[in-house]
Design a protein around this motif. Structure first.
Motif, PDB file in Angstrom:
ATOM      1  N   LYS A  22       0.845  -1.200   0.000  1.00 27.53           N
ATOM      2  CA  LYS A  22       0.000   0.000   0.000  1.00 27.53           C
ATOM      3  C   LYS A  22       0.871   1.236   0.000  1.00 27.53           C
ATOM      4  O   LYS A  22       2.033   1.192   0.418  1.00 27.53           O
ATOM      5  N   GLU A  23       0.316   2.354  -0.474  1.00 24.85           N
ATOM      6  CA  GLU A  23       1.059   3.602  -0.418  1.00 24.85           C
ATOM      7  C   GLU A  23       1.216   4.014   1.036  1.00 24.85           C
ATOM      8  O   GLU A  23       0.432   3.613   1.892  1.00 24.85           O
ATOM      9  N   SER A  24       2.226   4.805   1.298  1.00 31.18           N
ATOM     10  CA  SER A  24       2.518   5.155   2.681  1.00 31.18           C
ATOM     11  C   SER A  24       3.311   6.456   2.735  1.00 31.18           C
ATOM     12  O   SER A  24       3.849   6.908   1.734  1.00 31.18           O
ATOM     13  N   TYR A  25       3.396   7.043   3.917  1.00 29.67           N
ATOM     14  CA  TYR A  25       4.200   8.242   4.128  1.00 29.67           C
ATOM     15  C   TYR A  25       5.384   7.880   5.024  1.00 29.67           C
ATOM     16  O   TYR A  25       5.429   6.805   5.627  1.00 29.67           O
ATOM     17  N   GLY A  26       6.364   8.753   5.064  1.00 31.92           N
ATOM     18  CA  GLY A  26       7.629   8.455   5.716  1.00 31.92           C
ATOM     19  C   GLY A  26       7.541   7.906   7.125  1.00 31.92           C
ATOM     20  O   GLY A  26       8.105   6.852   7.424  1.00 31.92           O
ATOM     21  N   TYR A  27       6.860   8.615   8.013  1.00 33.21           N
ATOM     22  CA  TYR A  27       6.781   8.174   9.412  1.00 33.21           C
ATOM     23  C   TYR A  27       6.130   6.799   9.515  1.00 33.21           C
ATOM     24  O   TYR A  27       6.559   5.958  10.303  1.00 33.21           O
ATOM     25  N   GLU A  28       5.116   6.562   8.694  1.00 28.18           N
ATOM     26  CA  GLU A  28       4.433   5.267   8.706  1.00 28.18           C
ATOM     27  C   GLU A  28       5.379   4.156   8.242  1.00 28.18           C
ATOM     28  O   GLU A  28       5.376   3.053   8.794  1.00 28.18           O
ATOM     29  N   ILE A  29       6.203   4.434   7.243  1.00 21.84           N
ATOM     30  CA  ILE A  29       7.191   3.456   6.779  1.00 21.84           C
ATOM     31  C   ILE A  29       8.160   3.124   7.911  1.00 21.84           C
ATOM     32  O   ILE A  29       8.434   1.949   8.186  1.00 21.84           O
ATOM     33  N   ILE A  30       8.667   4.145   8.581  1.00 18.64           N
ATOM     34  CA  ILE A  30       9.594   3.940   9.699  1.00 18.64           C
ATOM     35  C   ILE A  30       8.962   3.071  10.771  1.00 18.64           C
ATOM     36  O   ILE A  30       9.571   2.117  11.269  1.00 18.64           O
ATOM     37  N   GLU A  62       6.773   6.796  -6.779  1.00 24.11           N
ATOM     38  CA  GLU A  62       6.217   8.123  -7.048  1.00 24.11           C
ATOM     39  C   GLU A  62       5.744   8.717  -5.732  1.00 24.11           C
ATOM     40  O   GLU A  62       5.356   7.985  -4.819  1.00 24.11           O
ATOM     41  N   SER A  63       5.767  10.041  -5.657  1.00 25.13           N
ATOM     42  CA  SER A  63       5.286  10.702  -4.446  1.00 25.13           C
ATOM     43  C   SER A  63       4.207  11.707  -4.798  1.00 25.13           C
ATOM     44  O   SER A  63       4.151  12.227  -5.916  1.00 25.13           O
ATOM     45  N   GLU A  64       3.363  11.955  -3.815  1.00 28.87           N
ATOM     46  CA  GLU A  64       2.257  12.901  -3.987  1.00 28.87           C
ATOM     47  C   GLU A  64       1.884  13.464  -2.622  1.00 28.87           C
ATOM     48  O   GLU A  64       1.758  12.717  -1.653  1.00 28.87           O
ATOM     49  N   ARG A  71      -3.968  16.823   7.981  1.00 26.22           N
ATOM     50  CA  ARG A  71      -2.499  16.714   7.986  1.00 26.22           C
ATOM     51  C   ARG A  71      -1.989  16.543   6.576  1.00 26.22           C
ATOM     52  O   ARG A  71      -2.407  15.636   5.860  1.00 26.22           O
ATOM     53  N   LYS A  72      -1.073  17.395   6.187  1.00 25.93           N
ATOM     54  CA  LYS A  72      -0.478  17.315   4.861  1.00 25.93           C
ATOM     55  C   LYS A  72       0.765  16.430   4.945  1.00 25.93           C
ATOM     56  O   LYS A  72       1.662  16.685   5.754  1.00 25.93           O
ATOM     57  N   ARG A  73       0.770  15.366   4.139  1.00 21.11           N
ATOM     58  CA  ARG A  73       1.888  14.431   4.138  1.00 21.11           C
ATOM     59  C   ARG A  73       2.230  14.041   2.713  1.00 21.11           C
ATOM     60  O   ARG A  73       1.370  14.009   1.841  1.00 21.11           O
ATOM     61  N   LYS A  74       3.478  13.688   2.522  1.00 18.54           N
ATOM     62  CA  LYS A  74       3.931  13.199   1.222  1.00 18.54           C
ATOM     63  C   LYS A  74       3.798  11.672   1.235  1.00 18.54           C
ATOM     64  O   LYS A  74       4.439  10.989   2.036  1.00 18.54           O
ATOM     65  N   TYR A  75       2.944  11.180   0.355  1.00 17.04           N
ATOM     66  CA  TYR A  75       2.713   9.746   0.242  1.00 17.04           C
ATOM     67  C   TYR A  75       3.536   9.176  -0.907  1.00 17.04           C
ATOM     68  O   TYR A  75       3.702   9.815  -1.942  1.00 17.04           O
ATOM     69  N   TYR A  76       4.019   7.972  -0.709  1.00 11.94           N
ATOM     70  CA  TYR A  76       4.844   7.295  -1.702  1.00 11.94           C
ATOM     71  C   TYR A  76       4.129   6.027  -2.148  1.00 11.94           C
ATOM     72  O   TYR A  76       3.502   5.341  -1.339  1.00 11.94           O
ATOM     73  N   LYS A  77       4.230   5.740  -3.456  1.00 13.06           N
ATOM     74  CA  LYS A  77       3.667   4.497  -3.972  1.00 13.06           C
ATOM     75  C   LYS A  77       4.625   3.913  -4.999  1.00 13.06           C
ATOM     76  O   LYS A  77       5.352   4.631  -5.690  1.00 13.06           O
ATOM     77  N   ILE A  78       4.620   2.610  -5.078  1.00 14.92           N
ATOM     78  CA  ILE A  78       5.512   1.897  -5.983  1.00 14.92           C
ATOM     79  C   ILE A  78       4.984   1.997  -7.409  1.00 14.92           C
ATOM     80  O   ILE A  78       3.776   2.066  -7.628  1.00 14.92           O
ATOM     81  N   THR A  79       5.892   2.045  -8.366  1.00 15.19           N
ATOM     82  CA  THR A  79       5.525   2.093  -9.783  1.00 15.19           C
ATOM     83  C   THR A  79       5.669   0.698 -10.389  1.00 15.19           C
ATOM     84  O   THR A  79       6.167  -0.234  -9.736  1.00 15.19           O
ATOM     85  N   ALA A  80       5.260   0.552 -11.652  1.00 22.03           N
ATOM     86  CA  ALA A  80       5.436  -0.731 -12.351  1.00 22.03           C
ATOM     87  C   ALA A  80       6.921  -1.086 -12.422  1.00 22.03           C
ATOM     88  O   ALA A  80       7.297  -2.249 -12.215  1.00 22.03           O
TER      89      ALA A  80
END
Length: 111
Positions: A22-30, A62-64, A71-80
């Protein structure tokens, strides 16, 4: 304590593996890595964000920016391309794991 070299070497497959779920943001990944490793792997922001930046530059992630619950966060998701890279990473890590288990004389080492 796990060596910094091993943590650095494993950061890319760990991040790609998490983002494949799933897509996630930095703190959540940590926090996810810490939880999944039973607190044996603890990343700091300074370790994670340069890896995420490089994954983005290489087109694997990719990030968005999103605002969720105010809360404004930068989310990351994996590409093909990232999924393809993850398949390669998995194959390579399985070889390393199997080789170490063969050297150590065990199939599922617990030590």
């Amino acid at each position: 304590m796990i060596s910094k070299d091993l943590i650095a070497a494993s950061s890319r497959p760990l991040i790609l593996s998490l983002l494949s779920k799933k897509e996630s943001y930095g703190y959540e990944i940590i926090k996810n890595i810490q939880e999944l490793s039973d607190s044996n792997i603890i990343w700091k922001d300074g370790m994670l964000y340069p890896v995420l930046k490089k994954l983005c530059e290489n087109g694997l992630v990719e990030s968005e920016w999103k605002t969720i619950d105010g809360r404004k966060r930068k989310y990351y998701k994996i590409t093909a391309l990232g999924l393809e890279a993850l398949r390669t990473e998995k194959s390579q890590w399985k070889i390393v794991n199997t080789t170490l288990n063969n050297i150590w004389g065990c199939s599922l080492c617990s030590d």
